[in-house]
Scaffold this motif. Structure first.
Motif, PDB file in Angstrom:
ATOM      1  N   MET A 181      81.615  39.648  45.987  1.00 34.13           N
ATOM      2  CA  MET A 181      81.042  39.423  44.774  1.00 34.13           C
ATOM      3  C   MET A 181      80.571  38.560  44.637  1.00 34.13           C
ATOM      4  SD  MET A 181      79.865  41.477  42.360  1.00 34.13           S
ATOM      5  CE  MET A 181      80.004  41.566  40.613  1.00 34.13           C
ATOM      6  N   ASP A 182      81.658  37.281  45.232  1.00 36.25           N
ATOM      7  CA  ASP A 182      81.107  36.181  44.331  1.00 36.25           C
ATOM      8  C   ASP A 182      80.112  35.134  46.167  1.00 36.25           C
ATOM      9  OD1 ASP A 182      83.024  35.074  43.362  1.00 36.25           O
ATOM     10  OD2 ASP A 182      84.337  34.937  45.059  1.00 36.25           O
ATOM     11  N   ILE A 183      79.387  36.085  46.776  1.00 36.68           N
ATOM     12  CA  ILE A 183      78.571  36.005  47.885  1.00 36.68           C
ATOM     13  C   ILE A 183      76.992  36.579  47.379  1.00 36.68           C
ATOM     14  CG2 ILE A 183      77.344  36.681  49.858  1.00 36.68           C
ATOM     15  CD1 ILE A 183      80.149  36.588  51.402  1.00 36.68           C
ATOM     16  N   ALA A 184      77.083  37.667  46.596  1.00 36.58           N
ATOM     17  CA  ALA A 184      76.279  38.563  45.955  1.00 36.58           C
ATOM     18  C   ALA A 184      75.858  37.545  44.407  1.00 36.58           C
ATOM     19  CB  ALA A 184      76.682  39.933  45.294  1.00 36.58           C
ATOM     20  N   ARG A 185      76.806  36.973  43.998  1.00 33.57           N
ATOM     21  CA  ARG A 185      76.599  36.167  42.830  1.00 33.57           C
ATOM     22  C   ARG A 185      75.725  35.192  43.212  1.00 33.57           C
ATOM     23  NH1 ARG A 185      80.840  35.986  38.688  1.00 33.57           N
ATOM     24  NH2 ARG A 185      81.873  35.935  40.950  1.00 33.57           N
ATOM     25  N   ALA A 186      76.658  34.387  44.124  1.00 33.96           N
ATOM     26  CA  ALA A 186      75.323  32.414  43.813  1.00 33.96           C
ATOM     27  C   ALA A 186      73.722  33.515  44.865  1.00 33.96           C
ATOM     28  CB  ALA A 186      76.754  32.675  45.213  1.00 33.96           C
ATOM     29  N   ALA A 187      73.881  34.186  45.370  1.00 33.05           N
ATOM     30  CA  ALA A 187      72.783  34.623  45.884  1.00 33.05           C
ATOM     31  C   ALA A 187      72.120  35.424  44.989  1.00 33.05           C
ATOM     32  CB  ALA A 187      72.665  35.649  46.788  1.00 33.05           C
ATOM     33  N   TYR A 188      72.122  35.211  43.447  1.00 29.39           N
ATOM     34  CA  TYR A 188      71.473  35.976  43.059  1.00 29.39           C
ATOM     35  C   TYR A 188      70.815  34.347  41.995  1.00 29.39           C
ATOM     36  CZ  TYR A 188      70.204  38.505  38.280  1.00 29.39           C
ATOM     37  OH  TYR A 188      69.478  38.842  36.939  1.00 29.39           O
ATOM     38  N   GLU A 189      71.683  33.921  41.889  1.00 26.67           N
ATOM     39  CA  GLU A 189      71.624  32.984  40.696  1.00 26.67           C
ATOM     40  C   GLU A 189      70.976  31.785  41.574  1.00 26.67           C
ATOM     41  OE1 GLU A 189      75.455  31.096  40.054  1.00 26.67           O
ATOM     42  OE2 GLU A 189      75.603  32.455  38.325  1.00 26.67           O
ATOM     43  N   GLU A 190      71.103  31.486  42.991  1.00 28.36           N
ATOM     44  CA  GLU A 190      70.210  30.575  43.215  1.00 28.36           C
ATOM     45  C   GLU A 190      68.814  31.478  43.654  1.00 28.36           C
ATOM     46  OE1 GLU A 190      68.052  27.410  45.832  1.00 28.36           O
ATOM     47  OE2 GLU A 190      70.376  27.743  44.834  1.00 28.36           O
ATOM     48  N   ALA A 191      68.869  32.534  43.178  1.00 23.20           N
ATOM     49  CA  ALA A 191      67.409  32.861  42.830  1.00 23.20           C
ATOM     50  C   ALA A 191      66.834  33.047  41.449  1.00 23.20           C
ATOM     51  CB  ALA A 191      67.661  34.418  43.593  1.00 23.20           C
ATOM     52  N   LEU A 192      67.723  33.147  41.054  1.00 20.91           N
ATOM     53  CA  LEU A 192      67.431  32.645  39.811  1.00 20.91           C
ATOM     54  C   LEU A 192      67.143  30.827  39.589  1.00 20.91           C
ATOM     55  CD1 LEU A 192      69.050  34.327  37.091  1.00 20.91           C
ATOM     56  CD2 LEU A 192      66.927  35.142  37.514  1.00 20.91           C
ATOM     57  N   ARG A 193      67.809  30.518  40.220  1.00 19.89           N
ATOM     58  CA  ARG A 193      67.658  28.537  39.885  1.00 19.89           C
ATOM     59  C   ARG A 193      65.873  28.821  40.617  1.00 19.89           C
ATOM     60  NH1 ARG A 193      71.881  28.496  41.655  1.00 19.89           N
ATOM     61  NH2 ARG A 193      73.887  28.234  40.718  1.00 19.89           N
ATOM     62  N   ARG A 194      65.766  29.091  42.103  1.00 14.38           N
ATOM     63  CA  ARG A 194      64.514  29.000  42.686  1.00 14.38           C
ATOM     64  C   ARG A 194      63.405  29.576  41.400  1.00 14.38           C
ATOM     65  NH1 ARG A 194      64.794  31.763  48.440  1.00 14.38           N
ATOM     66  NH2 ARG A 194      62.341  31.493  48.345  1.00 14.38           N
ATOM     67  N   HIS A 195      63.469  30.444  41.141  1.00 11.97           N
ATOM     68  CA  HIS A 195      62.600  30.588  40.179  1.00 11.97           C
ATOM     69  C   HIS A 195      61.913  29.914  38.605  1.00 11.97           C
ATOM     70  CE1 HIS A 195      59.351  34.396  38.501  1.00 11.97           C
ATOM     71  NE2 HIS A 195      60.402  33.830  37.348  1.00 11.97           N
ATOM     72  N   GLY A 196      62.802  29.301  38.512  1.00 13.69           N
ATOM     73  CA  GLY A 196      62.623  28.255  37.712  1.00 13.69           C
ATOM     74  C   GLY A 196      63.596  27.886  36.047  1.00 13.69           C
ATOM     75  N   MET A 197      64.840  28.743  36.434  1.00 13.61           N
ATOM     76  CA  MET A 197      65.618  29.558  34.979  1.00 13.61           C
ATOM     77  C   MET A 197      66.418  28.000  35.173  1.00 13.61           C
ATOM     78  SD  MET A 197      66.120  33.146  35.110  1.00 13.61           S
ATOM     79  CE  MET A 197      66.331  33.794  33.426  1.00 13.61           C
ATOM     80  N   LEU A 198      66.719  27.833  33.475  1.00 17.29           N
ATOM     81  CA  LEU A 198      67.965  26.759  33.645  1.00 17.29           C
ATOM     82  C   LEU A 198      69.030  26.867  32.862  1.00 17.29           C
ATOM     83  CD1 LEU A 198      65.999  25.431  29.783  1.00 17.29           C
ATOM     84  CD2 LEU A 198      64.998  24.919  31.566  1.00 17.29           C
ATOM     85  N   ALA A 199      69.793  26.230  34.264  1.00 13.42           N
ATOM     86  CA  ALA A 199      71.051  26.359  34.125  1.00 13.42           C
ATOM     87  C   ALA A 199      71.900  26.762  33.468  1.00 13.42           C
ATOM     88  CB  ALA A 199      72.076  24.915  34.802  1.00 13.42           C
ATOM     89  N   GLY A 200      72.080  26.515  31.879  1.00 11.42           N
ATOM     90  CA  GLY A 200      72.624  27.732  31.483  1.00 11.42           C
ATOM     91  C   GLY A 200      72.302  28.932  30.679  1.00 11.42           C
ATOM     92  N   THR A 201      70.784  28.742  31.213  1.00 10.32           N
ATOM     93  CA  THR A 201      70.133  30.205  31.035  1.00 10.32           C
ATOM     94  C   THR A 201      71.059  30.894  32.242  1.00 10.32           C
ATOM     95  OG1 THR A 201      68.057  29.481  29.905  1.00 10.32           O
ATOM     96  CG2 THR A 201      68.812  31.720  31.140  1.00 10.32           C
TER      97      THR A 201
END
Length: 54
Positions: free
Chosen positions: A1-21
């Motif tokens: 689960m941690d790997i999936a969460r990290a991959a998802y969060e990194e994808a959101l970062r690359r898309h430009g979402m703010l860290a708090g979001t």
């Protein structure tokens, strides 16, 4: 689960979402998973989740 969460969060970062979001979306996802699994919301502890409950 941690790997999936990290991959998802990194994808959101690359898309430009703010860290708090990203953190808030992750909390929502954890809460949804806990609900689906029949766990109590109190089992999820994070600063963002705790501040939302205040």
């Amino acid at each position: 689960m941690d790997i999936a969460r990290a991959a998802y969060e990194e994808a959101l970062r690359r898309h430009g979402m703010l860290a708090g979001t990203i953190a808030l979306i992750s909390v929502y996802a954890e809460e949804n998973l806990a609900e689906v699994n029949g766990e109590d919301d109190a089992a999820i502890s994070s600063p963002v989740a705790d501040s939302r409950r205040a």
